[in-house]
Design a protein around this motif. Structure first.
Motif, PDB file in Angstrom:
ATOM      1  N   PRO A  77       9.556   6.485  -1.178  1.00 44.26           N
ATOM      2  CA  PRO A  77       9.982   5.511  -2.026  1.00 44.26           C
ATOM      3  C   PRO A  77      11.051   4.375  -1.661  1.00 44.26           C
ATOM      4  O   PRO A  77      10.986   3.818  -1.715  1.00 44.26           O
ATOM      5  N   ASP A  78      12.454   5.676  -1.598  1.00 46.99           N
ATOM      6  CA  ASP A  78      13.341   5.567  -1.851  1.00 46.99           C
ATOM      7  C   ASP A  78      13.917   4.704  -0.430  1.00 46.99           C
ATOM      8  O   ASP A  78      15.380   3.967  -0.424  1.00 46.99           O
ATOM      9  N   ALA A  79      13.470   5.301   0.570  1.00 49.21           N
ATOM     10  CA  ALA A  79      13.033   4.317   1.716  1.00 49.21           C
ATOM     11  C   ALA A  79      12.432   3.081   1.932  1.00 49.21           C
ATOM     12  O   ALA A  79      12.956   1.843   3.443  1.00 49.21           O
ATOM     13  N   ALA A  80      12.189   2.858   0.830  1.00 43.10           N
ATOM     14  CA  ALA A  80      10.922   1.191   1.721  1.00 43.10           C
ATOM     15  C   ALA A  80      12.156   0.352   1.540  1.00 43.10           C
ATOM     16  O   ALA A  80      12.183  -0.129   1.065  1.00 43.10           O
ATOM     17  N   LYS A  81      11.608  -0.820   2.534  1.00 41.78           N
ATOM     18  CA  LYS A  81      12.051  -2.261   2.650  1.00 41.78           C
ATOM     19  C   LYS A  81      11.283  -3.044   2.802  1.00 41.78           C
ATOM     20  O   LYS A  81      11.473  -4.123   2.877  1.00 41.78           O
ATOM     21  N   ILE A  82       9.757  -2.708   2.823  1.00 47.41           N
ATOM     22  CA  ILE A  82       7.843  -3.473   2.891  1.00 47.41           C
ATOM     23  C   ILE A  82       7.249  -2.157   2.273  1.00 47.41           C
ATOM     24  O   ILE A  82       7.322  -1.829   2.523  1.00 47.41           O
ATOM     25  N   GLU A  83       6.671  -3.127   1.097  1.00 49.79           N
ATOM     26  CA  GLU A  83       5.600  -2.784   0.064  1.00 49.79           C
ATOM     27  C   GLU A  83       4.928  -2.577   0.829  1.00 49.79           C
ATOM     28  O   GLU A  83       3.944  -3.718   1.537  1.00 49.79           O
ATOM     29  N   VAL A  84       3.892  -1.435   1.119  1.00 49.45           N
ATOM     30  CA  VAL A  84       2.187  -1.530   1.854  1.00 49.45           C
ATOM     31  C   VAL A  84       1.789  -0.800   1.289  1.00 49.45           C
ATOM     32  O   VAL A  84       1.439   0.031  -0.120  1.00 49.45           O
ATOM     33  N   ASP A  85       0.653  -1.056   0.753  1.00 46.67           N
ATOM     34  CA  ASP A  85      -0.611  -0.793  -0.599  1.00 46.67           C
ATOM     35  C   ASP A  85      -0.876   0.333   0.083  1.00 46.67           C
ATOM     36  O   ASP A  85      -2.118   0.273   1.254  1.00 46.67           O
ATOM     37  N   VAL A  86      -0.712   1.343  -0.093  1.00 45.58           N
ATOM     38  CA  VAL A  86      -1.545   2.425   0.054  1.00 45.58           C
ATOM     39  C   VAL A  86      -2.794   2.938  -0.859  1.00 45.58           C
ATOM     40  O   VAL A  86      -2.563   3.095  -1.255  1.00 45.58           O
ATOM     41  N   LYS A  87      -3.880   2.774  -0.443  1.00 41.32           N
ATOM     42  CA  LYS A  87      -5.322   2.982  -1.305  1.00 41.32           C
ATOM     43  C   LYS A  87      -4.821   4.638  -1.487  1.00 41.32           C
ATOM     44  O   LYS A  87      -5.322   5.001  -3.012  1.00 41.32           O
ATOM     45  N   TYR A  88      -5.181   5.550  -0.361  1.00 43.31           N
ATOM     46  CA  TYR A  88      -5.118   7.319  -0.334  1.00 43.31           C
ATOM     47  C   TYR A  88      -3.600   7.828  -0.460  1.00 43.31           C
ATOM     48  O   TYR A  88      -3.445   7.516   1.189  1.00 43.31           O
ATOM     49  N   LEU A  89      -3.076   8.384  -1.192  1.00 42.12           N
ATOM     50  CA  LEU A  89      -1.761   8.735  -0.901  1.00 42.12           C
ATOM     51  C   LEU A  89      -1.351  10.009  -1.394  1.00 42.12           C
ATOM     52  O   LEU A  89      -1.954  10.520  -2.555  1.00 42.12           O
TER      53      LEU A  89
END
Length: 190
Positions: free
Chosen positions: A136-148
């Motif tokens: 999460p700390d590296a995210a530059k864009i949010e991507v919807d992840v249904k199964y994590l």
């Protein structure tokens, strides 16, 4: 290969083999419930997703087909070039199919966002993402992840399909690579 084979290259084990397999079974149960009565096309992102996809496919009770894509957003080393290229496209037509992208790790989210847009343009009935790891700390864009599977710190990780310079993929756990091996950057594909 295990921890003792790693010598000074391994800083620590972050997620054990037992934790990984338990999480894969948990994700498979959620996916089976959500896709009851429908066939799933698993789309693995090469090369890192090989281990995750193999174990996930075996754990699923739903009927599945599998296909693979290889995409690259790297110039060299561990830094993203910002340009995504398809190195290997799908063999199957995904029109009107239920597509589940299987990823090993989501780092910046840029490559996965591009991949989802590309696949959505091909007319699937549905498209979702299953990712074993996310930073999460590296995210530059949010991507919807249904199964994590797991949120992890922004550290360079190896094992269970994840590599550095094509090494360490065959480790049965996820660990952090000692910074002296890779120069200290925490960015990975995904």
């Amino acid at each position: 290969m295990d921890e003792t084979d790693m010598r000074a290259d391994l800083e620590k084990v972050l997620i054990s083999e037992e934790e990984l397999q338990s999480k894969i079974r948990e994700l498979a149960a959620q996916i089976d419930a959500d896709y009851a009565g429908r066939e799933i096309l698993l789309v693995g992102v090469l090369k890192g997703a090989v281990m995750v996809m193999a174990d996930l496919a075996r754990a699923l009770r739903s009927p599945v087909s599998m296909d693979w894509m290889a995409v690259s957003s790297y110039g060299s080393g561990t830094q993203s070039s910002g340009v995504v290229r398809i190195l290997k496209d799908l063999d199957a037509d995904i029109m009107d199919r239920h597509v589940l992208i299987v990823e090993d790790i989501i780092d910046s989210g840029l490559t996965l966002h591009w991949l989802m847009s590309n696949l959505e343009s091909r007319g699937p009935a549905s498209i979702e993402v299953c990712a074993l790891l996310r930073k999460p700390d590296a995210a530059k864009i949010e991507v919807d992840v249904k199964y994590l599977g797991f949120d992890i710190p922004n550290e360079f990780v190896i094992g269970y399909g994840l590599d550095y310079a094509e090494r360490y993929r065959n480790l049965p756990f996820v660990g952090t690579l000692a910074p002296h091996v890779y120069g200290g950057s925490g960015e990975q594909e995904g």
